[in-house]
Each structure stands twice: as structure tokens, then as C-alpha cells.
Design a protein around this motif. Structure first.
Motif, PDB file in Angstrom:
ATOM      1  N   ALA A 106       0.710  -1.091  -0.040  1.00  0.00           N
ATOM      2  CA  ALA A 106       0.182  -0.024  -0.061  1.00  0.00           C
ATOM      3  C   ALA A 106       0.911   1.138   0.103  1.00  0.00           C
ATOM      4  O   ALA A 106       1.950   1.268   0.591  1.00  0.00           O
ATOM      5  CB  ALA A 106      -0.800   0.030   1.150  1.00  0.00           C
ATOM      6  N   ARG A 107       0.519   2.417  -0.735  1.00  0.00           N
ATOM      7  CA  ARG A 107       1.133   3.584  -0.488  1.00  0.00           C
ATOM      8  C   ARG A 107      -0.152   4.588  -0.875  1.00  0.00           C
ATOM      9  O   ARG A 107      -1.102   4.366  -1.416  1.00  0.00           O
ATOM     10  CB  ARG A 107       2.194   3.760  -1.573  1.00  0.00           C
ATOM     11  CG  ARG A 107       1.774   4.040  -3.030  1.00  0.00           C
ATOM     12  CD  ARG A 107       2.978   4.270  -4.095  1.00  0.00           C
ATOM     13  NE  ARG A 107       2.737   4.120  -5.402  1.00  0.00           N
ATOM     14  CZ  ARG A 107       2.337   5.180  -6.002  1.00  0.00           C
ATOM     15  NH1 ARG A 107       2.224   6.367  -5.548  1.00  0.00           N
ATOM     16  NH2 ARG A 107       2.104   5.204  -7.339  1.00  0.00           N
ATOM     17  N   TRP A 108       0.096   5.704  -0.527  1.00  0.00           N
ATOM     18  CA  TRP A 108      -0.973   6.878  -0.657  1.00  0.00           C
ATOM     19  C   TRP A 108      -0.482   8.117  -1.101  1.00  0.00           C
ATOM     20  O   TRP A 108       0.728   8.426  -0.955  1.00  0.00           O
ATOM     21  CB  TRP A 108      -1.748   7.025   0.495  1.00  0.00           C
ATOM     22  CG  TRP A 108      -1.022   7.118   1.668  1.00  0.00           C
ATOM     23  CD1 TRP A 108      -0.817   8.424   2.332  1.00  0.00           C
ATOM     24  CD2 TRP A 108      -0.490   6.187   2.666  1.00  0.00           C
ATOM     25  NE1 TRP A 108      -0.230   8.387   3.493  1.00  0.00           N
ATOM     26  CE2 TRP A 108      -0.136   7.027   3.607  1.00  0.00           C
ATOM     27  CE3 TRP A 108      -0.355   5.047   2.666  1.00  0.00           C
ATOM     28  CZ2 TRP A 108       0.630   6.395   4.886  1.00  0.00           C
ATOM     29  CZ3 TRP A 108       0.038   4.136   4.071  1.00  0.00           C
ATOM     30  CH2 TRP A 108       0.648   5.100   4.743  1.00  0.00           C
ATOM     31  N   ASP A 109      -1.204   9.122  -1.613  1.00  0.00           N
ATOM     32  CA  ASP A 109      -0.810  10.333  -2.093  1.00  0.00           C
ATOM     33  C   ASP A 109      -1.598  11.155  -1.003  1.00  0.00           C
ATOM     34  O   ASP A 109      -2.940  10.842  -0.963  1.00  0.00           O
ATOM     35  CB  ASP A 109      -0.999  10.867  -3.419  1.00  0.00           C
ATOM     36  CG  ASP A 109      -0.144   9.813  -4.373  1.00  0.00           C
ATOM     37  OD1 ASP A 109       1.055   9.593  -4.007  1.00  0.00           O
ATOM     38  OD2 ASP A 109      -0.706   9.454  -5.480  1.00  0.00           O
ATOM     39  N   SER A 110      -1.241  12.250  -0.570  1.00  0.00           N
ATOM     40  CA  SER A 110      -1.970  13.088   0.256  1.00  0.00           C
ATOM     41  C   SER A 110      -1.653  14.679   0.232  1.00  0.00           C
ATOM     42  O   SER A 110      -0.529  14.931  -0.330  1.00  0.00           O
ATOM     43  CB  SER A 110      -1.865  12.604   1.660  1.00  0.00           C
ATOM     44  OG  SER A 110      -0.620  12.976   2.124  1.00  0.00           O
ATOM     45  N   GLU A 111      -2.578  15.346   0.665  1.00  0.00           N
ATOM     46  CA  GLU A 111      -2.415  16.730   0.522  1.00  0.00           C
ATOM     47  C   GLU A 111      -3.273  17.470   1.755  1.00  0.00           C
ATOM     48  O   GLU A 111      -4.440  17.296   1.948  1.00  0.00           O
ATOM     49  CB  GLU A 111      -3.030  17.314  -0.872  1.00  0.00           C
ATOM     50  CG  GLU A 111      -2.812  18.766  -0.817  1.00  0.00           C
ATOM     51  CD  GLU A 111      -3.187  19.640  -2.276  1.00  0.00           C
ATOM     52  OE1 GLU A 111      -3.035  20.774  -2.310  1.00  0.00           O
ATOM     53  OE2 GLU A 111      -3.642  18.644  -3.180  1.00  0.00           O
ATOM     54  N   SER A 112      -2.596  18.258   2.561  1.00  0.00           N
ATOM     55  CA  SER A 112      -3.285  19.043   3.825  1.00  0.00           C
ATOM     56  C   SER A 112      -3.037  20.435   3.546  1.00  0.00           C
ATOM     57  O   SER A 112      -2.530  21.102   3.124  1.00  0.00           O
ATOM     58  CB  SER A 112      -2.264  18.489   4.851  1.00  0.00           C
ATOM     59  OG  SER A 112      -2.373  17.033   5.226  1.00  0.00           O
ATOM     60  N   THR A 113      -4.436  20.902   3.998  1.00  0.00           N
ATOM     61  CA  THR A 113      -4.844  22.306   3.913  1.00  0.00           C
ATOM     62  C   THR A 113      -5.458  22.756   5.051  1.00  0.00           C
ATOM     63  O   THR A 113      -6.311  22.206   5.446  1.00  0.00           O
ATOM     64  CB  THR A 113      -5.317  22.870   2.471  1.00  0.00           C
ATOM     65  OG1 THR A 113      -6.710  22.300   2.409  1.00  0.00           O
ATOM     66  CG2 THR A 113      -4.440  22.597   1.486  1.00  0.00           C
ATOM     67  N   THR A 114      -5.132  23.901   5.556  1.00  0.00           N
ATOM     68  CA  THR A 114      -5.968  24.473   6.576  1.00  0.00           C
ATOM     69  C   THR A 114      -7.309  24.782   5.911  1.00  0.00           C
ATOM     70  O   THR A 114      -7.318  25.404   4.870  1.00  0.00           O
ATOM     71  CB  THR A 114      -5.476  25.610   7.234  1.00  0.00           C
ATOM     72  OG1 THR A 114      -4.987  26.645   6.430  1.00  0.00           O
ATOM     73  CG2 THR A 114      -4.292  24.849   8.423  1.00  0.00           C
ATOM     74  N   ALA A 115      -8.633  24.548   6.560  1.00  0.00           N
ATOM     75  CA  ALA A 115      -9.758  25.033   5.858  1.00  0.00           C
ATOM     76  C   ALA A 115     -10.752  25.665   7.172  1.00  0.00           C
ATOM     77  O   ALA A 115     -10.296  25.390   8.428  1.00  0.00           O
ATOM     78  CB  ALA A 115     -10.310  24.101   5.027  1.00  0.00           C
ATOM     79  N   HIS A 135      -7.640  19.873   6.768  1.00  0.00           N
ATOM     80  CA  HIS A 135      -8.361  19.062   5.825  1.00  0.00           C
ATOM     81  C   HIS A 135      -7.280  18.197   5.081  1.00  0.00           C
ATOM     82  O   HIS A 135      -6.357  18.901   4.512  1.00  0.00           O
ATOM     83  CB  HIS A 135      -9.135  19.737   4.843  1.00  0.00           C
ATOM     84  CG  HIS A 135      -9.885  19.219   3.728  1.00  0.00           C
ATOM     85  ND1 HIS A 135     -10.022  19.707   2.463  1.00  0.00           N
ATOM     86  CD2 HIS A 135     -10.260  17.680   3.783  1.00  0.00           C
ATOM     87  CE1 HIS A 135     -10.505  18.612   1.762  1.00  0.00           C
ATOM     88  NE2 HIS A 135     -10.533  17.505   2.354  1.00  0.00           N
ATOM     89  N   THR A 136      -7.378  17.060   5.128  1.00  0.00           N
ATOM     90  CA  THR A 136      -6.368  16.096   4.254  1.00  0.00           C
ATOM     91  C   THR A 136      -7.228  15.135   3.338  1.00  0.00           C
ATOM     92  O   THR A 136      -8.146  14.475   3.665  1.00  0.00           O
ATOM     93  CB  THR A 136      -5.328  15.226   5.057  1.00  0.00           C
ATOM     94  OG1 THR A 136      -4.964  16.173   6.171  1.00  0.00           O
ATOM     95  CG2 THR A 136      -4.416  14.634   4.470  1.00  0.00           C
ATOM     96  N   SER A 137      -6.646  15.362   1.959  1.00  0.00           N
ATOM     97  CA  SER A 137      -7.296  14.280   1.011  1.00  0.00           C
ATOM     98  C   SER A 137      -6.137  13.391   0.573  1.00  0.00           C
ATOM     99  O   SER A 137      -5.086  13.559   0.537  1.00  0.00           O
ATOM    100  CB  SER A 137      -7.570  15.215  -0.320  1.00  0.00           C
ATOM    101  OG  SER A 137      -8.525  16.216   0.085  1.00  0.00           O
ATOM    102  N   TYR A 138      -6.698  12.146   0.416  1.00  0.00           N
ATOM    103  CA  TYR A 138      -5.981  11.083   0.340  1.00  0.00           C
ATOM    104  C   TYR A 138      -6.409  10.216  -1.040  1.00  0.00           C
ATOM    105  O   TYR A 138      -7.779  10.178  -1.416  1.00  0.00           O
ATOM    106  CB  TYR A 138      -6.010   9.943   1.467  1.00  0.00           C
ATOM    107  CG  TYR A 138      -5.449  10.408   2.684  1.00  0.00           C
ATOM    108  CD1 TYR A 138      -4.163  10.261   3.054  1.00  0.00           C
ATOM    109  CD2 TYR A 138      -6.251  11.084   3.706  1.00  0.00           C
ATOM    110  CE1 TYR A 138      -3.627  10.653   4.352  1.00  0.00           C
ATOM    111  CE2 TYR A 138      -5.673  11.644   4.749  1.00  0.00           C
ATOM    112  CZ  TYR A 138      -4.522  11.205   5.257  1.00  0.00           C
ATOM    113  OH  TYR A 138      -3.963  11.652   6.274  1.00  0.00           O
ATOM    114  N   VAL A 139      -5.451   9.527  -1.867  1.00  0.00           N
ATOM    115  CA  VAL A 139      -5.646   8.516  -2.675  1.00  0.00           C
ATOM    116  C   VAL A 139      -4.798   7.388  -2.285  1.00  0.00           C
ATOM    117  O   VAL A 139      -3.746   7.437  -2.403  1.00  0.00           O
ATOM    118  CB  VAL A 139      -5.325   8.891  -4.123  1.00  0.00           C
ATOM    119  CG1 VAL A 139      -5.763   7.881  -5.285  1.00  0.00           C
ATOM    120  CG2 VAL A 139      -6.471  10.267  -4.568  1.00  0.00           C
TER     121      VAL A 139
END
Length: 255
Positions: A106-115, A135-139
Motif C-alpha cells: 500500500a502507498r498513498w498520495d495526500s494533500e493537507s490544507t487548513t480550511a 483538511h487532508t485528502s488521500y488517494v
């Protein structure tokens, strides 16, 4: 056949690509021509190429990888993945641990931003709409293939100013909500999950390499501080229905 009864251009392009795939000229995993290459080869617009690929994606012959192009989908049956909502303390990322136990990398891409929390997220976290959250989005990928999406929200009132404020950066990156929260003195226990089935939204389907409206399991998950009852994280998790089964509960040890 008269010109009026001839198939439209996008179906002709789709048929040409379909024949190349079915003949083996384009093998599973092969990168297909870009929209610019199709336009150069056929003289048709990029819209024709997009519609042709949409047909092949719907047929299950092609998978779209946002920002990378279109690829021939393998027709081999893929193993069913079993999801469990929690791993033992210290077990790290639940998704990574669960897949590793099944022999899957398993591996994942993520992006975190304040919201700012909207009303829906604020209600789930027990905070006021407009309060700051991370807020963190993952694939998530299983052996390189996208199988799960997630969007996570954590109140900055809980994690702001701590070493765990960024879930995927810093000294405690990538170890999962429960283990991260333990580092700031919060025990969360087993999360509360609400599971429904629906069709994938177009954006979700694009990220998962699936057809729009493909069946997915949609999970609303919330972790609570066991000492105070306060919600410390909530997430929307989307699992590709053709790849996942969800398993709950713990089997007792055999005698």
C-alpha cells in the motif's frame, strides 16, 4: 452504408482503439495515445477522443489516470480486499497494515490544507461552522492501483500547535489517527462508522480509474476522545465496491 447511417466519429475512434486492445497490439497496462495524438492521427477534435475514451472506460477496457493518461485495463480478476476499521495500537496506518496482512503493498498520495469547517463537518465534529480544521485528502493504492479515497478533517483546536497537526508530515507522519492522537495524550478507541452504498461521483470515478456511477462503499467515520467524548477527527472514506469487502468485529481466539 450511407453517410447518415455511419457511426459518429467518437464511436469510430473507440472501435479502432478497441480492436488494437483486443488484438493484443496494446497490452494490459499499456499507455494509450494521448488526445493530441488521436487528433493528429485522425483529424478529429480532442472532444472526439475524450468521448471515445469515455466509451472504453465504461466498457471496462480502459482506465483513466488523472494527469497521466489512459491505460489498457488488465482483464485478470483482481483479489478482493478486506477492510477492518482498526489495527492494534502501534500498528501504524490502518489501511497500510490491513493491506500488508493480505500481501498487498500500500502507498498513498495526500494533500493537507487548513480550511474552515462547513456545516456538515462542523456538526460531525461538534464545533461551530467556520471553525478552523486541517483538511487532508488521500488517494490510496494497492500494488499501484487506486482503490480508496478519503477526506479527513481534524479541529485545529485539538491539533493546532502540536507536532501532529499535519497528518502526513513531521515526526509522526503516516501512522494513523489513533497513534497520532496518543502522542498528544488522547485515546480514541474504535471509531464510529456509518456505511452506505452509492454510485461514484464523476470526480471520484476519475481518481479511482472507474466508470462514473460505479458502485462504491461510502463511509462516514468519526474518532472520539474516550475521556471527554469530543470528536477529534472525521472522514469521508470511499471504497471501490468491486475491490473491497468491509469486515467488523473481532473473532475470539480458538481454544
Amino acid at each position: 452504408m450511407s453517410q447518415d447511417s455511419a457511426p459518429p466519429p467518437y464511436l469510430r475512434v473507440a472501435e479502432q482503439l478497441r480492436q488494437r486492445i483486443q488484438s493484443g497490439e496494446l497490452a494490459p497496462g499499456a499507455l494509450l495515445p494521448s488526445l493530441a495524438e488521436i487528433r493528429e492521427e485522425t483529424g478529429y477534435s480532442g472532444t472526439v477522443g475524450q468521448r471515445a475514451y469515455a466509451v472504453l472506460v465504461d466498457e471496462g477496457l480502459v482506465v483513466a489516470r488523472p494527469g497521466r493518461g489512459h491505460y489498457v485495463r488488465s482483464q485478470e480478476e483482481r483479489p478482493l480486499l478486506v477492510r477492518r476499521p482498526r489495527v492494534a495500537p502501534g500498528g501504524g496506518s490502518p489501511t497500510e497494515a490491513v493491506l500488508a496482512a493480505q500481501g498487498i503493498h500500500a502507498r498513498w498520495d495526500s494533500e493537507s490544507t487548513t480550511a474552515r469547517a462547513d456545516r456538515r463537518i462542523a456538526d460531525r465534529l461538534g464545533i461551530t461552522a467556520g471553525d478552523p480544521v486541517m483538511h487532508t485528502s488521500y488517494v490510496y493504492r494497492a500494488d499501484g492501483e487506486p482503490v480508496q479515497l478519503a477526506d479527513s478533517w481534524e479541529p485545529m483546536a485539538v491539533t493546532g500547535g502540536t507536532l501532529i497537526v499535519l497528518p502526513e508530515a513531521g515526526p509522526y507522519a503516516g501512522i494513523g489517527v489513533a497513534d497520532r492522537m496518543r502522542h498528544i495524550g488522547i485515546e480514541v478507541g474504535i471509531p464510529v462508522e456509518r456505511v452506505t452504498a452509492r454510485g461514484a461521483a464523476r470526480a471520484e470515478a476519475a481518481l479511482l480509474g472507474a466508470t462514473p456511477a460505479a458502485p462504491v462503499l461510502a463511509i462516514e467515520r468519526t474518532y472520539y476522545d474516550q475521556a471527554t467524548g469530543r470528536a477529534v477527527e472525521t472522514a469521508d472514506v470511499v471504497l471501490l465496491g468491486s475491490r473491497w469487502a468491509a469486515e467488523y468485529g473481532t473473532r475470539p481466539p480458538t481454544a
